[in-house]
Design a protein around this motif. Sequence first.
Motif, PDB file in Angstrom:
ATOM      1  N   TYR A 162      38.719  36.551  39.168  1.00  0.00           N
ATOM      2  CA  TYR A 162      37.342  36.857  39.386  1.00  0.00           C
ATOM      3  C   TYR A 162      37.217  38.017  40.159  1.00  0.00           C
ATOM      4  CZ  TYR A 162      36.057  32.210  37.879  1.00  0.00           C
ATOM      5  OH  TYR A 162      35.810  31.226  37.018  1.00  0.00           O
ATOM      6  N   PHE A 163      35.864  38.866  39.841  1.00  0.00           N
ATOM      7  CA  PHE A 163      35.311  39.869  40.691  1.00  0.00           C
ATOM      8  C   PHE A 163      34.013  39.626  41.003  1.00  0.00           C
ATOM      9  CE2 PHE A 163      37.991  42.167  37.361  1.00  0.00           C
ATOM     10  CZ  PHE A 163      38.644  43.247  38.053  1.00  0.00           C
ATOM     11  N   ARG A 170      26.893  38.719  42.611  1.00  0.00           N
ATOM     12  CA  ARG A 170      27.233  38.070  41.350  1.00  0.00           C
ATOM     13  C   ARG A 170      28.898  37.857  40.966  1.00  0.00           C
ATOM     14  NH1 ARG A 170      24.458  42.007  36.900  1.00  0.00           N
ATOM     15  NH2 ARG A 170      25.557  40.566  35.681  1.00  0.00           N
ATOM     16  N   TRP A 171      29.261  37.182  40.363  1.00  0.00           N
ATOM     17  CA  TRP A 171      30.590  36.510  40.089  1.00  0.00           C
ATOM     18  C   TRP A 171      30.984  37.132  38.485  1.00  0.00           C
ATOM     19  CZ3 TRP A 171      34.410  35.136  43.112  1.00  0.00           C
ATOM     20  CH2 TRP A 171      33.879  34.743  44.378  1.00  0.00           C
ATOM     21  N   TYR A 172      31.896  37.758  38.107  1.00  0.00           N
ATOM     22  CA  TYR A 172      32.539  37.954  37.043  1.00  0.00           C
ATOM     23  C   TYR A 172      33.726  37.311  36.590  1.00  0.00           C
ATOM     24  CZ  TYR A 172      29.045  41.551  37.305  1.00  0.00           C
ATOM     25  OH  TYR A 172      27.715  42.028  37.551  1.00  0.00           O
ATOM     26  N   LYS A 173      34.065  36.674  35.704  1.00  0.00           N
ATOM     27  CA  LYS A 173      35.327  36.236  35.055  1.00  0.00           C
ATOM     28  C   LYS A 173      35.861  37.085  34.421  1.00  0.00           C
ATOM     29  CE  LYS A 173      37.402  32.084  33.420  1.00  0.00           C
ATOM     30  NZ  LYS A 173      37.336  30.500  32.716  1.00  0.00           N
ATOM     31  N   ALA A 174      37.265  37.447  34.508  1.00  0.00           N
ATOM     32  CA  ALA A 174      37.998  38.350  33.670  1.00  0.00           C
ATOM     33  C   ALA A 174      39.273  37.644  33.036  1.00  0.00           C
ATOM     34  CB  ALA A 174      38.514  39.499  34.234  1.00  0.00           C
ATOM     35  N   SER A 427      43.057  37.911  47.885  1.00  0.00           N
ATOM     36  CA  SER A 427      41.768  38.925  47.511  1.00  0.00           C
ATOM     37  C   SER A 427      42.000  40.172  48.038  1.00  0.00           C
ATOM     38  CB  SER A 427      40.541  38.245  48.574  1.00  0.00           C
ATOM     39  OG  SER A 427      40.827  38.174  49.805  1.00  0.00           O
ATOM     40  N   PHE A 428      41.466  41.077  47.365  1.00  0.00           N
ATOM     41  CA  PHE A 428      41.635  42.555  47.298  1.00  0.00           C
ATOM     42  C   PHE A 428      40.240  43.230  47.200  1.00  0.00           C
ATOM     43  CE2 PHE A 428      45.491  40.961  45.628  1.00  0.00           C
ATOM     44  CZ  PHE A 428      46.390  41.194  46.596  1.00  0.00           C
ATOM     45  N   TRP A 429      40.013  44.493  47.737  1.00  0.00           N
ATOM     46  CA  TRP A 429      38.942  45.156  47.539  1.00  0.00           C
ATOM     47  C   TRP A 429      39.327  45.975  46.338  1.00  0.00           C
ATOM     48  CZ3 TRP A 429      34.483  44.428  49.683  1.00  0.00           C
ATOM     49  CH2 TRP A 429      34.342  44.013  51.099  1.00  0.00           C
ATOM     50  N   TYR A 430      38.405  46.102  45.185  1.00  0.00           N
ATOM     51  CA  TYR A 430      39.017  46.962  43.901  1.00  0.00           C
ATOM     52  C   TYR A 430      37.532  48.230  43.943  1.00  0.00           C
ATOM     53  CZ  TYR A 430      40.267  48.149  39.297  1.00  0.00           C
ATOM     54  OH  TYR A 430      40.865  48.885  38.202  1.00  0.00           O
TER      55      TYR A 430
END
Length: 444
Positions: A162-163, A170-174, A427-430
């Motif tokens: 997830y982003f 907002r959430w984004y599923k990849a 969790s990471f910063w992207y």
Amino acid sequence: MYAITTDSGIGVVNLKSHPYVTPLEVKSIPNLKGELQLQGTDEQFLLIHAIGNNYEVYELNFLKFKWVIMVLHLQANSDVNLSRPRSKKKKMVGDSNWRPWSELPEALLHQITKWLGAIDYLIFACVCRTWRFYALAYKQDFMASQPPLVLFFSRQWKKFCYFYSILDQRWYKALLPILVGKVCFGISSGYLIMEDKKKRPDSQIWLMNPFTRHELRFPSPPNLFRCVTLASLATPLPELVIICFSSQCLQFRRSTDVNWTLYNYDDRNMIADLAVFNGKIYIISNNADIRVLNLTSHPHLALLKVKGTADLNCGSWKLLCFDKQLLVIGGITDHEVYELNFLKMELVKIPNLGDQALFQEDSCEFSAISNMAKWEDSKHPSNCIYRIRSFFYSISSINRRKGSKGFQSIEISHGKRLPHDFLSYNSFWYFPHLSCRVDSLFED
């Protein structure tokens, strides 16, 4: 010159000594609520209707004097499958009043992308070939203006991650099938760094760019390692090099090499962090000594004579590259930021980051620095450190005065479709702009 009213009525503006507006008999569009904007080109006259993250685009048909709808905005908060192939079937347009999306002018495409985030931009590029060419042409500049995303992994999520956008929550599923049987432990140059969960003689290090879907594989190094850095070599043919290091040794391997090259050192404080800057690899020790690493068949470290390092305390020192600066960051709770001045070969303390902000992982590793002045409509403070901690991220001021608050903790809202198995995750910063390039090295 044309002017529009709040109910989509339109008129011609006459700029004389006594200016006036001549209304045109154009049928208005019912139920228009929100921001209206006109966009004119040599061939089209467009009306853009924006409501939050949604928009509608209308073209004025001068023959029939009515507005014709052209395109609708993709809805927000939907699952995103970044690997889903685009359909090759051409959709036929039956109504002569409709125009294909591929014929939208570049000026309108520019207006549309101004309302998009990094993930939306990737979806935008999948609409048609025209939009894809436009997105590729402006991708680097667009991604540079985007804030970092929070990337979540869980051991329970076998094929996806997830982003999360801190700007609009907002959430984004990849969907990432490559995650099966692997664990992600870091990010370098926009690539997710993964290794096999079950160690085998043929285990590999897997790297994948989630935005471009480019994948790399390297056999696992012979010795244990703590951090991984990916860089490209400035050679006539594309060539990459992966660097793994720990407190005991450094290992690297080019994409064309058969084996890993090993560099051992006795001092456990030799390498605290590593960064690629201006074609060279810089290394800092826990004693704040700065060296240059030469990746030859016989690798070696060259110590730089930098003024000011003797006055620094031993501790956890990190290197970060930003724009044309090599930054040195020290401290555990109260961080100090220095710039390496290459003309004077000395460390210069930076008392204030201005419009910039630092981003830190929960493991205390610094991901990158971002210019927040480029963010669109951002109300987030600058001159701060953003640290991700589970489903919270904290914001702390740099060089804050004693007694001042200078700290706040913000909860990341759980998405409706987000699985509630938060017991084991990373969790990471992207940073979207890092997905567009890999730092280059110049071999001596």
